[in-house]
Scaffold this motif. Structure first.
Motif, mmCIF file in Angstrom:
data_model
loop_
_atom_site.group_PDB
_atom_site.id
_atom_site.type_symbol
_atom_site.label_atom_id
_atom_site.label_comp_id
_atom_site.label_asym_id
_atom_site.label_seq_id
_atom_site.Cartn_x
_atom_site.Cartn_y
_atom_site.Cartn_z
ATOM 1 N N ILE A 1 -6.790 -4.915 6.117
ATOM 2 C CA ILE A 1 -5.819 -4.398 5.162
ATOM 3 C C ILE A 1 -6.144 -2.950 4.845
ATOM 4 O O ILE A 1 -7.298 -2.513 4.929
ATOM 5 C CB ILE A 1 -5.772 -5.235 3.859
ATOM 6 C CG1 ILE A 1 -7.109 -5.167 3.106
ATOM 7 C CG2 ILE A 1 -5.402 -6.681 4.165
ATOM 8 C CD1 ILE A 1 -7.041 -5.842 1.733
ATOM 9 N N SER B 1 -4.665 0.409 2.159
ATOM 10 C CA SER B 1 -3.762 0.862 1.108
ATOM 11 C C SER B 1 -2.741 1.818 1.704
ATOM 12 O O SER B 1 -3.086 2.898 2.197
ATOM 13 C CB SER B 1 -4.547 1.568 0.000
ATOM 14 O OG SER B 1 -3.676 2.306 -0.838
ATOM 15 N N SER C 1 -9.127 1.434 6.346
ATOM 16 C CA SER C 1 -8.963 -0.007 6.188
ATOM 17 C C SER C 1 -10.274 -0.721 5.891
ATOM 18 O O SER C 1 -11.355 -0.144 5.970
ATOM 19 C CB SER C 1 -8.345 -0.603 7.457
ATOM 20 O OG SER C 1 -9.269 -0.536 8.535
ATOM 21 N N LEU D 1 -1.307 -10.385 -1.189
ATOM 22 C CA LEU D 1 -1.284 -8.971 -0.817
ATOM 23 C C LEU D 1 0.071 -8.364 -1.155
ATOM 24 O O LEU D 1 1.119 -8.931 -0.820
ATOM 25 C CB LEU D 1 -1.539 -8.854 0.694
ATOM 26 C CG LEU D 1 -1.586 -7.460 1.309
ATOM 27 C CD1 LEU D 1 -2.895 -6.772 0.950
ATOM 28 C CD2 LEU D 1 -1.447 -7.551 2.827
ATOM 29 N N MET E 1 0.819 -2.190 0.698
ATOM 30 C CA MET E 1 -0.333 -2.426 1.563
ATOM 31 C C MET E 1 0.129 -2.605 3.014
ATOM 32 O O MET E 1 1.204 -3.147 3.267
ATOM 33 C CB MET E 1 -1.090 -3.695 1.146
ATOM 34 C CG MET E 1 -1.649 -3.689 -0.272
ATOM 35 S SD MET E 1 -3.127 -2.676 -0.434
ATOM 36 C CE MET E 1 -2.488 -1.426 -1.568
ATOM 37 N N HIS F 1 -1.151 -4.303 6.741
ATOM 38 C CA HIS F 1 -2.124 -5.265 7.229
ATOM 39 C C HIS F 1 -2.046 -5.381 8.752
ATOM 40 O O HIS F 1 -1.010 -5.088 9.370
ATOM 41 C CB HIS F 1 -1.959 -6.637 6.564
ATOM 42 C CG HIS F 1 -0.656 -7.318 6.832
ATOM 43 N ND1 HIS F 1 0.522 -6.975 6.204
ATOM 44 C CD2 HIS F 1 -0.331 -8.339 7.664
ATOM 45 C CE1 HIS F 1 1.507 -7.745 6.613
ATOM 46 N NE2 HIS F 1 1.016 -8.589 7.524
#
Length: 410
Positions: free
Chosen positions: A222, A224, A316, A329, A334, A336
């Motif tokens: 993941i 941001s 990440s 999430l 976000m 992923h």
């Protein structure tokens, strides 16, 4: 999202991508991107209406967040598990349909309910994600695991989204499919053991329940999106301009029902920034090839796809997922991805890596959507009955060929 008419070869964009765009960027793509990144920046300012910088807890660096696991892992105590199991048994004793799972039918102690509501707050207005740890799926039947998963989720984001194109199923089993020549032409990345590039799905909150993680690799990664945005704003504002322009996305479906989509991949309300991003509609995957009559990705679009992936990868973290973990999430802020993995079970029904997936929304905290995304969210969350009600189907156990028919950004 706006749909576009079926284009002809004459409509193709003149500036073609200089090389074949792969679903997952290669080492060569990375070397090319990082060596040329500064020379490509032709904009010094972010697009009009977008923030110059996002100063928020949700804009985090992966290496910093990895060291704060005590903050984002919520450990269930024995008392918590006892309460959850009691709520699960009470629900079963009421002989209700799974679609009736909510905070009334799955009753939890006030203190535990408050902790779960705090997870919703963290997902929408805090760091953007949280992991619940402490369940042991092997202790429960398939149906009991689904009840526990849906019951916990009802306190975090109570609205469940439809995950299939028919708008019936609200729970999906993510595990590698058994392949055939025909199926390889229809498979999406999530149902393989290949690496998945950084992307978002539709919906507010992505939830993944790890039923089994007995494999080598396969960790969820993941990043941001707000951290990615800040880095692009400071060094590659040209990429932000490209992301806010209209892109033509292939649906890989019958265009009479699912025509190509024309939409930006980045949005803002002036403060929050939202990604709706995936390489899959631009470059396909395995046998799913982008229709050659659609506009080919331009050089700037190819560069933007790589930029988001590589800046996300740079910032990440890989989640140390354990069997029984539930990840929540923020799917709007976000990004992923997933490592490739070597599955220890058999392909298909006996596969060891097994996730349950839901797309959720908390109406108390949901963000204001840009117009381009309103229709997609309606397909997820709006009623599917003419009388305004919702019929929800829960696939308790994976079925042969179950991977067909799901909506997926990949």
């Amino acid at each position: 999202m706006a749909t576009v008419g079926y284009p002809t070869h004459a409509n193709r964009v003149a500036t073609e991508a200089p090389s074949v765009l792969s679903y997952y960027p290669t080492t060569g793509d990375a070397l090319r991107f990082w060596s040329l990144r500064e020379d490509k920046n032709v904009h010094s300012e972010v697009p009009q209406g977008f923030p110059a910088h996002i100063d928020a807890r949700m804009a985090w660096q992966g290496s910093d967040m990895e060291m704060q696991s005590d903050a984002w892992v919520v450990l269930l105590s024995e008392a918590d598990v006892f309460a959850l199991e009691g709520a699960m048994r009470d629900f079963r004793n009421q002989a209700l349909h799974l679609s009736q799972i909510d905070q009334i039918s799955f009753r939890l102690p006030d203190q535990l309910a408050k902790r779960l509501d705090d997870i919703s707050e963290e997902c929408y207005n805090g760091r953007g994600f949280c992991v619940i740890r402490g369940l042991e799926p092997a202790k429960y039947t398939d149906e009991e695991n689904v009840i526990l998963y849906a019951g916990i989720s009802a306190y975090i984001a109570p609205e469940r989204g439809f995950l299939d194109r028919a708008r019936q199923h609200v729970l999906c089993h993510v595990l590698p499919a058994a392949f055939s020549a025909e199926q390889d032409r229809k498979i999406t990345p999530g149902f393989t053991n290949d690496a998945m590039s950084f992307h978002t799905d539709d919906g507010d909150i992505l939830a993944l329940y790890a039923m089994n993680t007995d494999q080598s690799g396969g960790r969820t990664q993941i990043a941001s999106g707000w951290k990615v945005y800040n880095e692009l704003a400071s060094s590659r504002a040209d990429v932000l301009h490209t992301l806010t322009q209209d892109w033509v996305l292939d649906t890989y479906q019958d265009y009479s029902q699912w025509p190509p989509i024309k939409t930006p991949l980045l949005f803002t309300d002036g403060k929050k920034v939202m990604f709706n991003f995936s390489r899959y509609p631009l470059c396909g995957f395995r046998g799913n090839k982008r229709n050659q009559s659609l506009p080919a990705p331009t050089e700037s679009q190819l560069e933007a796809l790589d930029a988001v992936h590589f800046f996300a990868e740079k910032n990440s973290m890989s989640l140390p997922t354990k069997t029984g973990d539930i990840l929540y999430l923020n799917n709007m802020s976000m990004l992923h991805a997933r490592e490739p993995f070597e599955d220890q079970g058999t392909q298909g029904m006996g596969s060891r890596r097994h996730m349950l997936k839901m797309q959720l929304r908390d109406p108390k905290r949901t963000w204001r959507l840009p117009n381009n995304l309103v229709e997609s969210w309606k397909l997820l969350f709006a009623p599917n009955r003419e009388d305004g009600g919702k019929d929800e189907r829960f696939m308790i156990t994976p079925e042969e060929g179950h991977e067909r028919g799901w909506s997926s950004n990949g």
